[in-house]
Motif scaffolding. Structure first.
Motif, PDB file in Angstrom:
ATOM      1  N   GLN A 112       0.818  -1.219   0.000  1.00  0.00           N
ATOM      2  CA  GLN A 112       0.000   0.000   0.000  1.00  0.00           C
ATOM      3  C   GLN A 112       0.851   1.268   0.000  1.00  0.00           C
ATOM      4  O   GLN A 112       0.477   2.292   0.581  1.00  0.00           O
ATOM      5  N   ILE A 113       1.997   1.187  -0.672  1.00  0.00           N
ATOM      6  CA  ILE A 113       2.858   2.347  -0.865  1.00  0.00           C
ATOM      7  C   ILE A 113       2.544   2.936  -2.230  1.00  0.00           C
ATOM      8  O   ILE A 113       2.501   2.211  -3.231  1.00  0.00           O
ATOM      9  N   PRO A 114       2.273   4.237  -2.324  1.00  0.00           N
ATOM     10  CA  PRO A 114       1.876   4.821  -3.602  1.00  0.00           C
ATOM     11  C   PRO A 114       3.000   4.787  -4.639  1.00  0.00           C
ATOM     12  O   PRO A 114       4.119   5.231  -4.376  1.00  0.00           O
ATOM     13  N   VAL A 115       2.696   4.240  -5.818  1.00  0.00           N
ATOM     14  CA  VAL A 115       3.617   4.212  -6.948  1.00  0.00           C
ATOM     15  C   VAL A 115       2.841   4.572  -8.212  1.00  0.00           C
ATOM     16  O   VAL A 115       1.606   4.473  -8.241  1.00  0.00           O
ATOM     17  N   ALA A 116       3.544   4.967  -9.247  1.00  0.00           N
ATOM     18  CA  ALA A 116       2.896   5.279 -10.520  1.00  0.00           C
ATOM     19  C   ALA A 116       2.334   4.002 -11.139  1.00  0.00           C
ATOM     20  O   ALA A 116       2.923   2.916 -11.018  1.00  0.00           O
ATOM     21  N   ARG A 117       1.204   4.127 -11.807  1.00  0.00           N
ATOM     22  CA  ARG A 117       0.652   2.990 -12.543  1.00  0.00           C
ATOM     23  C   ARG A 117       1.627   2.620 -13.662  1.00  0.00           C
ATOM     24  O   ARG A 117       2.234   3.483 -14.296  1.00  0.00           O
ATOM     25  N   HIS A 118       1.763   1.323 -13.906  1.00  0.00           N
ATOM     26  CA  HIS A 118       2.752   0.889 -14.890  1.00  0.00           C
ATOM     27  C   HIS A 118       2.358  -0.448 -15.497  1.00  0.00           C
ATOM     28  O   HIS A 118       1.517  -1.173 -14.940  1.00  0.00           O
ATOM     29  N   LEU A 119       3.008  -0.771 -16.598  1.00  0.00           N
ATOM     30  CA  LEU A 119       2.893  -2.082 -17.225  1.00  0.00           C
ATOM     31  C   LEU A 119       4.281  -2.517 -17.670  1.00  0.00           C
ATOM     32  O   LEU A 119       5.071  -1.700 -18.168  1.00  0.00           O
ATOM     33  N   ALA A 120       4.584  -3.792 -17.488  1.00  0.00           N
ATOM     34  CA  ALA A 120       5.834  -4.361 -17.989  1.00  0.00           C
ATOM     35  C   ALA A 120       5.574  -4.961 -19.362  1.00  0.00           C
ATOM     36  O   ALA A 120       4.558  -5.629 -19.570  1.00  0.00           O
ATOM     37  N   VAL A 251       8.741  12.396   3.341  1.00  0.00           N
ATOM     38  CA  VAL A 251       9.515  11.506   2.472  1.00  0.00           C
ATOM     39  C   VAL A 251      10.289  10.479   3.289  1.00  0.00           C
ATOM     40  O   VAL A 251      10.500   9.344   2.836  1.00  0.00           O
ATOM     41  N   ALA A 252      10.722  10.832   4.502  1.00  0.00           N
ATOM     42  CA  ALA A 252      11.412   9.861   5.358  1.00  0.00           C
ATOM     43  C   ALA A 252      10.478   8.722   5.740  1.00  0.00           C
ATOM     44  O   ALA A 252      10.877   7.546   5.747  1.00  0.00           O
ATOM     45  N   ALA A 253       9.222   9.034   6.048  1.00  0.00           N
ATOM     46  CA  ALA A 253       8.261   7.984   6.401  1.00  0.00           C
ATOM     47  C   ALA A 253       8.019   7.041   5.231  1.00  0.00           C
ATOM     48  O   ALA A 253       7.949   5.814   5.404  1.00  0.00           O
ATOM     49  N   LEU A 254       7.905   7.595   4.026  1.00  0.00           N
ATOM     50  CA  LEU A 254       7.727   6.754   2.845  1.00  0.00           C
ATOM     51  C   LEU A 254       8.963   5.889   2.589  1.00  0.00           C
ATOM     52  O   LEU A 254       8.853   4.729   2.196  1.00  0.00           O
ATOM     53  N   ALA A 255      10.141   6.459   2.820  1.00  0.00           N
ATOM     54  CA  ALA A 255      11.377   5.701   2.611  1.00  0.00           C
ATOM     55  C   ALA A 255      11.472   4.532   3.582  1.00  0.00           C
ATOM     56  O   ALA A 255      11.880   3.426   3.207  1.00  0.00           O
ATOM     57  N   ARG A 256      11.103   4.755   4.827  1.00  0.00           N
ATOM     58  CA  ARG A 256      11.127   3.668   5.811  1.00  0.00           C
ATOM     59  C   ARG A 256      10.180   2.536   5.388  1.00  0.00           C
ATOM     60  O   ARG A 256      10.534   1.353   5.434  1.00  0.00           O
ATOM     61  N   ALA A 257       8.968   2.912   4.960  1.00  0.00           N
ATOM     62  CA  ALA A 257       7.999   1.904   4.547  1.00  0.00           C
ATOM     63  C   ALA A 257       8.483   1.156   3.309  1.00  0.00           C
ATOM     64  O   ALA A 257       8.283  -0.066   3.181  1.00  0.00           O
ATOM     65  N   THR A 258       9.139   1.868   2.401  1.00  0.00           N
ATOM     66  CA  THR A 258       9.659   1.244   1.189  1.00  0.00           C
ATOM     67  C   THR A 258      10.767   0.254   1.511  1.00  0.00           C
ATOM     68  O   THR A 258      10.809  -0.863   0.971  1.00  0.00           O
ATOM     69  N   ALA A 259      11.685   0.636   2.387  1.00  0.00           N
ATOM     70  CA  ALA A 259      12.753  -0.281   2.800  1.00  0.00           C
ATOM     71  C   ALA A 259      12.180  -1.509   3.503  1.00  0.00           C
ATOM     72  O   ALA A 259      12.658  -2.633   3.303  1.00  0.00           O
ATOM     73  N   ASP A 260      11.148  -1.310   4.309  1.00  0.00           N
ATOM     74  CA  ASP A 260      10.481  -2.444   4.961  1.00  0.00           C
ATOM     75  C   ASP A 260       9.897  -3.399   3.918  1.00  0.00           C
ATOM     76  O   ASP A 260      10.019  -4.625   4.040  1.00  0.00           O
ATOM     77  N   ALA A 261       9.237  -2.836   2.898  1.00  0.00           N
ATOM     78  CA  ALA A 261       8.581  -3.664   1.884  1.00  0.00           C
ATOM     79  C   ALA A 261       9.578  -4.500   1.100  1.00  0.00           C
ATOM     80  O   ALA A 261       9.244  -5.580   0.613  1.00  0.00           O
ATOM     81  N   LEU A 262      10.802  -4.001   0.974  1.00  0.00           N
ATOM     82  CA  LEU A 262      11.844  -4.756   0.261  1.00  0.00           C
ATOM     83  C   LEU A 262      12.650  -5.641   1.200  1.00  0.00           C
ATOM     84  O   LEU A 262      13.607  -6.289   0.772  1.00  0.00           O
ATOM     85  N   GLY A 263      12.290  -5.680   2.471  1.00  0.00           N
ATOM     86  CA  GLY A 263      12.927  -6.590   3.413  1.00  0.00           C
ATOM     87  C   GLY A 263      14.308  -6.181   3.857  1.00  0.00           C
ATOM     88  O   GLY A 263      15.112  -7.032   4.263  1.00  0.00           O
ATOM     89  N   LEU A 264      14.622  -4.874   3.843  1.00  0.00           N
ATOM     90  CA  LEU A 264      15.955  -4.434   4.239  1.00  0.00           C
ATOM     91  C   LEU A 264      16.120  -4.512   5.756  1.00  0.00           C
ATOM     92  O   LEU A 264      15.399  -3.843   6.499  1.00  0.00           O
ATOM     93  N   LYS A 265      17.056  -5.313   6.195  1.00  0.00           N
ATOM     94  CA  LYS A 265      17.384  -5.434   7.620  1.00  0.00           C
ATOM     95  C   LYS A 265      18.740  -4.803   7.931  1.00  0.00           C
ATOM     96  O   LYS A 265      18.890  -4.074   8.906  1.00  0.00           O
ATOM     97  N   THR A 266      19.730  -5.128   7.092  1.00  0.00           N
ATOM     98  CA  THR A 266      21.074  -4.592   7.267  1.00  0.00           C
ATOM     99  C   THR A 266      21.575  -4.099   5.924  1.00  0.00           C
ATOM    100  O   THR A 266      21.517  -4.832   4.931  1.00  0.00           O
ATOM    101  N   GLY A 267      22.040  -2.860   5.883  1.00  0.00           N
ATOM    102  CA  GLY A 267      22.587  -2.331   4.645  1.00  0.00           C
ATOM    103  C   GLY A 267      22.004  -0.981   4.304  1.00  0.00           C
ATOM    104  O   GLY A 267      21.269  -0.366   5.072  1.00  0.00           O
ATOM    105  N   PHE A 268      22.375  -0.530   3.110  1.00  0.00           N
ATOM    106  CA  PHE A 268      21.991   0.789   2.629  1.00  0.00           C
ATOM    107  C   PHE A 268      20.777   0.709   1.710  1.00  0.00           C
ATOM    108  O   PHE A 268      20.506  -0.316   1.101  1.00  0.00           O
ATOM    109  N   ALA A 269      20.080   1.831   1.595  1.00  0.00           N
ATOM    110  CA  ALA A 269      19.042   2.008   0.580  1.00  0.00           C
ATOM    111  C   ALA A 269      19.034   3.459   0.138  1.00  0.00           C
ATOM    112  O   ALA A 269      19.334   4.368   0.923  1.00  0.00           O
ATOM    113  N   HIS A 270      18.691   3.632  -1.117  1.00  0.00           N
ATOM    114  CA  HIS A 270      18.522   4.964  -1.707  1.00  0.00           C
ATOM    115  C   HIS A 270      17.108   4.983  -2.288  1.00  0.00           C
ATOM    116  O   HIS A 270      16.815   4.260  -3.239  1.00  0.00           O
ATOM    117  N   VAL A 271      16.232   5.767  -1.680  1.00  0.00           N
ATOM    118  CA  VAL A 271      14.820   5.786  -2.059  1.00  0.00           C
ATOM    119  C   VAL A 271      14.504   7.112  -2.739  1.00  0.00           C
ATOM    120  O   VAL A 271      14.861   8.179  -2.215  1.00  0.00           O
TER     121      VAL A 271
END
Length: 419
Positions: A112-120, A251-271
């Protein structure tokens, strides 16, 4: 031994060596990377898993304690090597989700994190149908790419066919070593397929630098680009925001939620987070590595910590200790793109250093060098850092200095005119 995968540079490699650690660099055959003090192993491509399998055999009894990278192109092969060597770190599943933009946005949407609509889509021919389904205008990009390479906004089907006729979609001129991720083929023959996204109308674009250790937050540092990245024809740059400001908190709150959704426990992220003209915050994407360009040098200037030293801590299994500076006047980073060709003239560094608010400038092209021009948001003429009483003034001063940093070139036979 610490194994580091990289297409171009690995700043934490030298830090590890200075700490008395043994380091092996794994680099593409096409990359002009060498180091007198470090061992180097070459592979033909980052998906050459037969060669990587042989590397795991050769390293079985070498005492490997970490496999790391700061290069987005190398996240999946690094995760694969770790799985074969039984080492901790970012999992294969998270590495793939963090580099495949379609899988990434599926995960974010499910959270439930807002992203642009897309198609692959698997091939370029299917872009118009996808754009019809989403509604023009659209942004088309590599499904697995880097530095916005090949990313283009298309306002209509006519734009698509005109761009294709003019060979805008590829092949692409890229720096040495980037071909190991097949980025040189562009969108025309992209092996990983393409993404077609609705084109949002943006008021601003942000980035957030994240570092975690064992599920604990080490830092979350929100910043704002000088302009949305697709709208930066001459200069790219950024400034960190006061952490207590409303936009920083959003934006910090969204970044935290995004890192959570990708399962980041240890390491860096650039959101990366976009603000639409309707006032909505939307996550663009996440990279499970430190931010590129000179964002990490900007972290050092503004917050007083060295991210690549912290990367070395992670490789050594240490909890990274980051003692951030108290709030202080903002420092901004900006850099101009150089035209392609043989460099015949560059604004003297002393002239840039004398401009208002400038605290540091770093020249990356000199007379006689060969410039490949702009490659997405990468490959630039130099870097400048400037300070001011607030973020807007700091960014304006940095951008002014970057605009003044002129690079003259003449066309070289080895640099195509369309590069």
């Amino acid at each position: 031994m610490h194994v580091i995968l990289t297409s171009n540079s690995a700043p934490h490699a030298e830090i590890l060596r200075e700490r008395g650690q043994e380091v092996l660099l794994v680099v593409p055959s096409s990359a002009p990377i060498g180091h007198d003090a470090l061992a180097v192993r070459r592979v033909s491509a980052w998906d050459a898993y037969g060669e990587l399998a042989q590397l795991t055999v050769d390293l079985t009894n070498a005492g490997v304690v970490s496999v790391t990278t700061t290069d987005e192109r190398c996240l999946p092969p690094a995760a694969w090597l770790r799985s074969k060597l039984g080492l901790p770190g970012l999992s294969w599943e998270s590495a793939v989700a963090g580099t495949d933009k379609h899988l990434m946005k599926q995960r974010l949407h499910a959270a439930q994190i807002p992203v642009a609509r897309h198609l692959a889509v698997p091939a370029l021919d299917q872009v118009p149908a996808a754009a019809d389904a989403l509604g023009w205008p659209v942004v088309v990009k590599l499904r697995v790419g880097a530095s916005m390479l090949g990313t283009a906004r298309l306002d209509s089907e006519q734009d698509f066919w005109l761009a294709r006729y003019n060979n805008v979609f590829g092949p692409l001129q890229v720096p040495s070593g980037w071909d190991a991720a097949h980025l040189d083929v562009g969108l025309t023959d992209a092996p990983g397929g393409l993404m077609v996204e609705e084109a949002l109308t943006l008021a601003a674009e942000y980035h957030v630098e994240v570092l975690r250790w064992a599920g604990e937050e080490v830092y979350v540092l929100p910043g704002r680009y000088n302009a949305p990245l697709l709208d930066t024809p001459h200069v790219v740059g950024s400034v960190f925001l006061p952490t207590g400001s409303e936009e920083a908190r959003e934006v910090a709150a969204l970044a935290r939620a995004t890192a959570d959704a990708l399962g980041l426990k240890t390491g860096f992220a650039h959101v990366e987070v976009m603000l639409t003209t309707d006032g909505d915050f939307v996550v663009g994407e996440i990279g499970l590595r430190p931010g590129g360009g000179k964002l990490q040098r900007l972290v050092e200037h503004q917050h007083g910590v060295q991210p690549f030293a912290l990367q070395a801590d992670l490789a050594m299994g240490r909890r990274p200790l980051a003692r951030l500076f108290p709030e202080r006047d903002p420092i901004a980073w900006a850099t101009p793109f150089a035209p392609p060709g043989l460099v015949t003239g560059v604004t003297p560094l002393a002239d840039i250093l004398a401009m208002p608010g400038v605290v540091e400038a770093e020249e990356t092209l000199s007379v006689g060098d060969l410039s490949v021009g702009r490659v997405g948001t990468a490959v630039t003429a130099g870097h400048v850092y400037a300070t001011g009483p607030n973020a807007e003034v700091a960014m304006a001063r940095a951008a002014q200095a970057a605009h003044a940093w002129q690079v003259q070139t003449v066309q070289s036979p080895s640099v195509p005119a369309h590069a």
